[in-house]
Structure formats: structure tokens, C-alpha cells
Design a protein around this motif. Structure first.
Motif, PDB file in Angstrom:
ATOM      1  N   VAL A   1      11.790   9.376  -7.363  1.00 35.93           N
ATOM      2  CA  VAL A   1      11.790  10.413  -6.595  1.00 35.93           C
ATOM      3  C   VAL A   1      10.534  11.358  -6.604  1.00 35.93           C
ATOM      4  N   THR A   2       9.909  11.444  -8.064  1.00 36.31           N
ATOM      5  CA  THR A   2       8.382  12.155  -7.903  1.00 36.31           C
ATOM      6  C   THR A   2       7.273  11.436  -7.619  1.00 36.31           C
ATOM      7  N   SER A   3       7.575  10.111  -6.956  1.00 36.04           N
ATOM      8  CA  SER A   3       6.407   9.691  -6.448  1.00 36.04           C
ATOM      9  C   SER A   3       6.033   9.944  -5.074  1.00 36.04           C
ATOM     10  N   ILE A   4       6.896  11.103  -4.532  1.00 40.37           N
ATOM     11  CA  ILE A   4       6.490  11.664  -3.252  1.00 40.37           C
ATOM     12  C   ILE A   4       5.853  12.925  -3.571  1.00 40.37           C
TER      13      ILE A   4
ATOM     14  N   GLY B   1       0.932  -1.059  -0.065  1.00 45.92           N
ATOM     15  CA  GLY B   1       0.153  -0.125  -0.088  1.00 45.92           C
ATOM     16  C   GLY B   1       0.714   1.167   0.054  1.00 45.92           C
ATOM     17  N   ALA B   2       0.306   2.459   0.415  1.00 44.25           N
ATOM     18  CA  ALA B   2       1.140   3.692   0.515  1.00 44.25           C
ATOM     19  C   ALA B   2       2.309   3.588   1.512  1.00 44.25           C
ATOM     20  N   GLU B   3       2.266   2.541   2.267  1.00 50.11           N
ATOM     21  CA  GLU B   3       3.550   2.631   3.466  1.00 50.11           C
ATOM     22  C   GLU B   3       4.934   2.397   2.538  1.00 50.11           C
ATOM     23  N   ILE B   4       4.841   1.574   1.302  1.00 48.41           N
ATOM     24  CA  ILE B   4       6.067   1.526   0.867  1.00 48.41           C
ATOM     25  C   ILE B   4       6.788   2.800   0.187  1.00 48.41           C
ATOM     26  N   PHE B   5       5.857   3.981   0.240  1.00 46.28           N
ATOM     27  CA  PHE B   5       6.608   5.395  -0.159  1.00 46.28           C
ATOM     28  C   PHE B   5       7.017   6.126   1.309  1.00 46.28           C
ATOM     29  N   MET B   6       6.945   5.428   2.191  1.00 49.36           N
ATOM     30  CA  MET B   6       7.569   6.165   3.447  1.00 49.36           C
ATOM     31  C   MET B   6       8.649   5.539   3.882  1.00 49.36           C
TER      32      MET B   6
ATOM     33  N   VAL C   1       4.766  18.557  -6.646  1.00 46.18           N
ATOM     34  CA  VAL C   1       3.995  19.944  -6.145  1.00 46.18           C
ATOM     35  C   VAL C   1       4.944  20.984  -6.348  1.00 46.18           C
ATOM     36  N   ALA C   2       6.159  20.719  -5.795  1.00 45.34           N
ATOM     37  CA  ALA C   2       7.154  22.057  -5.899  1.00 45.34           C
ATOM     38  C   ALA C   2       7.279  22.478  -7.425  1.00 45.34           C
ATOM     39  N   PHE C   3       7.622  21.332  -8.203  1.00 45.28           N
ATOM     40  CA  PHE C   3       7.853  21.532  -9.578  1.00 45.28           C
ATOM     41  C   PHE C   3       6.675  22.486 -10.335  1.00 45.28           C
ATOM     42  N   ALA C   4       5.567  21.900 -10.041  1.00 43.56           N
ATOM     43  CA  ALA C   4       4.382  22.493 -10.519  1.00 43.56           C
ATOM     44  C   ALA C   4       4.141  23.879 -10.162  1.00 43.56           C
ATOM     45  N   LEU C   5       4.508  24.201  -8.786  1.00 49.02           N
ATOM     46  CA  LEU C   5       4.585  25.347  -8.006  1.00 49.02           C
ATOM     47  C   LEU C   5       5.619  26.313  -8.867  1.00 49.02           C
TER      48      LEU C   5
ATOM     49  N   ASN D   1       1.402   8.962 -12.032  1.00 50.53           N
ATOM     50  CA  ASN D   1       2.107   8.175 -12.835  1.00 50.53           C
ATOM     51  C   ASN D   1       3.190   7.373 -12.197  1.00 50.53           C
ATOM     52  N   MET D   2       3.921   8.034 -11.578  1.00 46.91           N
ATOM     53  CA  MET D   2       4.973   7.268 -10.776  1.00 46.91           C
ATOM     54  C   MET D   2       4.488   6.344  -9.596  1.00 46.91           C
ATOM     55  N   PHE D   3       3.602   7.051  -8.867  1.00 46.21           N
ATOM     56  CA  PHE D   3       3.032   6.700  -7.725  1.00 46.21           C
ATOM     57  C   PHE D   3       2.319   4.895  -8.174  1.00 46.21           C
ATOM     58  N   ALA D   4       1.576   5.229  -9.165  1.00 48.14           N
ATOM     59  CA  ALA D   4       1.068   3.821  -9.696  1.00 48.14           C
ATOM     60  C   ALA D   4       2.144   2.782 -10.122  1.00 48.14           C
ATOM     61  N   GLY D   5       2.938   3.476 -11.085  1.00 48.44           N
ATOM     62  CA  GLY D   5       4.017   2.477 -11.806  1.00 48.44           C
ATOM     63  C   GLY D   5       4.834   1.899 -10.648  1.00 48.44           C
TER      64      GLY D   5
END
Lengths: 275, 75
Positions: free
Chosen positions: A133-136, A26-31, A141-145, A205-209
Motif C-alpha cells: 500500500v505504501t508504494s503509492i 514500469g510505473a504502470e504496474i502501480f496504477m 506522504v500522508a504518514f510523513a505529513l 523502498n516499497m516501490f523498488a521492492g
């Protein structure tokens, strides 16, 4: 997938016939755990693997382009060739097509974004890094900002505050009564949804992949047991995981391209009055 | 209140399936028409491909928002 992910979602003893269910990631693999932390004023900074990888990406790109263009020759050789190929790809493939000739000033800006996003995406399939890196979410958000605070002031600077927002919120050639409906929608889509989807598209995209690759890698590990179906299932899952890694490499490039393309579209809209 | 029917289990995946219908149709149309356009006018390949990818990105965002929503709003 790295071992810590497998351990985090079920442990090494969790196999098909050992009675435990499939440990879906789940989302825990990104932490990630903090490697170090420090405080400046009231702000706490936690350094994790992702932070390290982000800085690694920045320094790799800086290093490569400084090396490639350290003493540029008229007839390029070696690294300069590769650097110029990247430059021309952005200039001719994105900037000239979308913005036009006056977009040449923005090529370094677009190029920085393209290579930073691509390399940070690419970290997802680099052995031992294995996290895009972009899956965090904070990073896209920083890039888009950064893109957002570029094109809005740019439009105001080029077309004037009134002219820019009038062109954006009151598109010409529409019956007056339609503005009741159109103006709130244009406001929402241009100034709020646009930067939000710009960030979410890259992130999701990166999160899903990453989640897909993790699911099949864990399945390959989970199904591995002393039975025919276990071995066949494990082999099939592993094959799919490898195939998905190749597919991800394509998606990573495509998403970096799309991110840069959209940046160019936004800048183009700020530079030229919409028709 | 008496329940007539109840859905339990992984409802998020059903939600994602529903969310993927629209973008799926959209992306199919974009690439189908894009390939057709390239076949009719191969010299306009660059412009067509660029607009194709742009449209694809906009349609795909919807499916991806559907993918992320269950993680954001929990089960």
C-alpha cells in the motif's frame, strides 16, 4: 505476480522465442482501475484496490488490538500476550531508548504508525493483494505529513517559538560567522528535506521492492519456452523471485521500524533542547 | 552542432548505477564499523544497532532517490 500484471506488460503470448522483446514492467504496474468513485462537494474520490487494502489494514489493526485488550488480565494469555509484546517492542526498543521516560505518552502514537506501516508494506507479499500500500506515493506522504505536523507544533509548545527555532537554526557552540552558511542549511535540512526523505524513503523502498519482484516474475513467465535455456532461465528467475519475496519481508519490517525510529527521533528533538 | 559521442538506450540505469556508488560506500562503512563496535563492546549492542540502522536509513535514502528519479523525470 498477479496475472493482470503479466497481461498488462506484454500479454500471455509474449515468450522468449516468439519474437517480442522482454516486457519490462514500469510505473504502470502501480496504477489500478477505479472500482468505484463518488463526489463530495468539488472533491472526486476514486476507490481502487489500494484504497480497499489500506482500509483493510486499518480495520485489521483496530480489530486485533481491540480484541487483544478487550478485557486485559494481569497475567496475559493468547492475543493479549502478542499485543503486549508489540507494545513492549515499541516502548522499550524505540521510545525509551530514543525519547526517554517522558516518551511513554507517545508510545500509542508510535505503535499505530509502526503497525500500520508494517501491515501496509506487508500487503506486497500477501497473495492476491500483492501491492504494498505504501508504494503509492500519496500514502507515505500522508504518514510523513502527520508526523511533521506533530513534531513542529510540539517543539513550539514545549520550548517556545523563539527558543525552539533558535535552537534548531542557530546551533550553539559555533563561531558567529558560520551562521551565514549554517542557518540556511539547517533550515533546509530540518524543515524541508527531513519530511521529504521521511516519505520518500518508505515509498522508494516499497516501490523498488515491488518492481524487482515483478521484473523477475515476468522474466520467469517470459523465458518459459520449449528450449533448454528457456526452461533453465525460467526456473532461475522463479527462484530469484521467491528469494526476493523473502528478502522483501525483511525490508518491509525494517522500513516500518526505521519510519517509527525516525518519528521518535523527531519527537525527541522537539521535546528536548538539542545539546 | 556536431555530436562527437552519444549515449542512447537505457541511460536511467547508468544514472542509477552512478547514484548508488556513494550510498554503497556509506552503507558499507556504517555496517563495517557497527559490527566492529559490537565486537569490541557486545554489551552496547542495543544502542549500536539502533544508531547503525539510523545511519543506514539516512545513507540509503540517497540511493533510493536515485532509483526513483528516472521514473519521475521520464526518459
Amino acid at each position: 505476480m498477479s496475472a493482470d500484471v503479466v497481461v498488462a506488460s506484454g500479454g500471455l503470448d509474449c515468450h522468449l522465442l516468439s519474437g517480442c522483446g522482454f516486457p519490462a514492467p514500469g510505473a504502470e504496474i502501480f496504477m489500478f482501475d477505479e472500482i468505484a468513485s463518488f463526489t463530495i462537494g468539488n472533491l472526486e474520490f476514486g476507490i481502487t484496490k489500494v484504497t480497499v487494502l489500506l482500509f483493510l489494514c486499518v480495520f485489521l489493526i483496530l480489530g486485533f488490538f481491540i480484541y487483544a485488550f478487550r478485557s486485559p488480565k494481569l497475567v496475559p494469555r493468547g492475543a493479549q500476550n502478542v499485543g503486549e509484546m508489540g507494545y513492549l517492542f515499541i516502548r522499550d526498543g524505540i521510545s525509551r531508548d530514543i525519547i526517554g521516560k517522558d516518551g511513554d505518552r507517545f508510545v500509542p502514537y508510535l505503535m499505530s504508525f509502526f503497525f500500520l506501516v508494517w501491515l501496509s508494506n506487508f500487503m506486497g507479499i500477501v497473495p492476491f493483494a500483492q501491492i504494498p500500500v505504501t508504494s503509492i506515493f500519496a500514502i507515505p506522504v500522508a504518514f510523513a505529513l502527520i508526523v511533521y505536523v506533530t513534531w513542529v507544533p510540539l517543539g513550539v509548545y514545549k520550548q517556545g517559538f523563539g527558543g525552539y527555532f533558535k535552537g534548531m537554526l542557530f546551533p550553539p557552540g559555533v563561531p558567529k560567522a558560520m551562521y551565514v552558511l549554517l542557518t540556511p542549511l539547517e533550515f533546509l535540512s530540518n524543515l524541508i528535506v527531513r519530511p521529504a526523505t521521511h516519505a520518500i524513503r518508505l515509498f522508494a523502498n516499497m516501490f523498488a521492492g515491488h518492481l524487482l519482484i515483478a521484473t523477475f516474475s515476468i522474466a520467469a513467465f517470459y523465458l518459459l519456452s520449449a528450449s533448454v535455456i528457456g526452461i533453465l532461465g525460467s526456473a532461475a528467475s522463479f527462484t530469484v523471485a521467491v528469494a526476493l519475496t523473502g528478502f522483501e519481508a525483511l525490508i518491509q519490517f525494517l522500513q516500518a521500524y526505521i519510519f517509527t525510529l525516525l518519528t521518535a527521533v523527531y519527537i525527541s528533538g522537539a521535546l528536548h533542547q538539542e545539546h | 552542432m556536431s555530436l562527437l559521442a552519444e549515449v542512447t538506450g537505457s541511460i536511467g540505469s547508468i544514472g542509477y548505477g552512478l547514484a548508488a556508488i556513494g550510498p554503497g560506500v556509506g552503507i558499507g562503512i556504517i555496517f563495517g564499523q557497527g559490527v566492529q563496535a559490537i565486537a569490541r563492546q557486545p554489551e552496547a549492542y542495543g544502542v549500536i544497532r539502533q544508531n547503525m540502522i539510523l545511519g543506514f536509513a539516512l545513507a540509503e535514502a540517497l540511493a533510493l532517490i536515485g532509483f526513483v528519479a528516472p521514473f519521475v523525470f521520464g526518459v
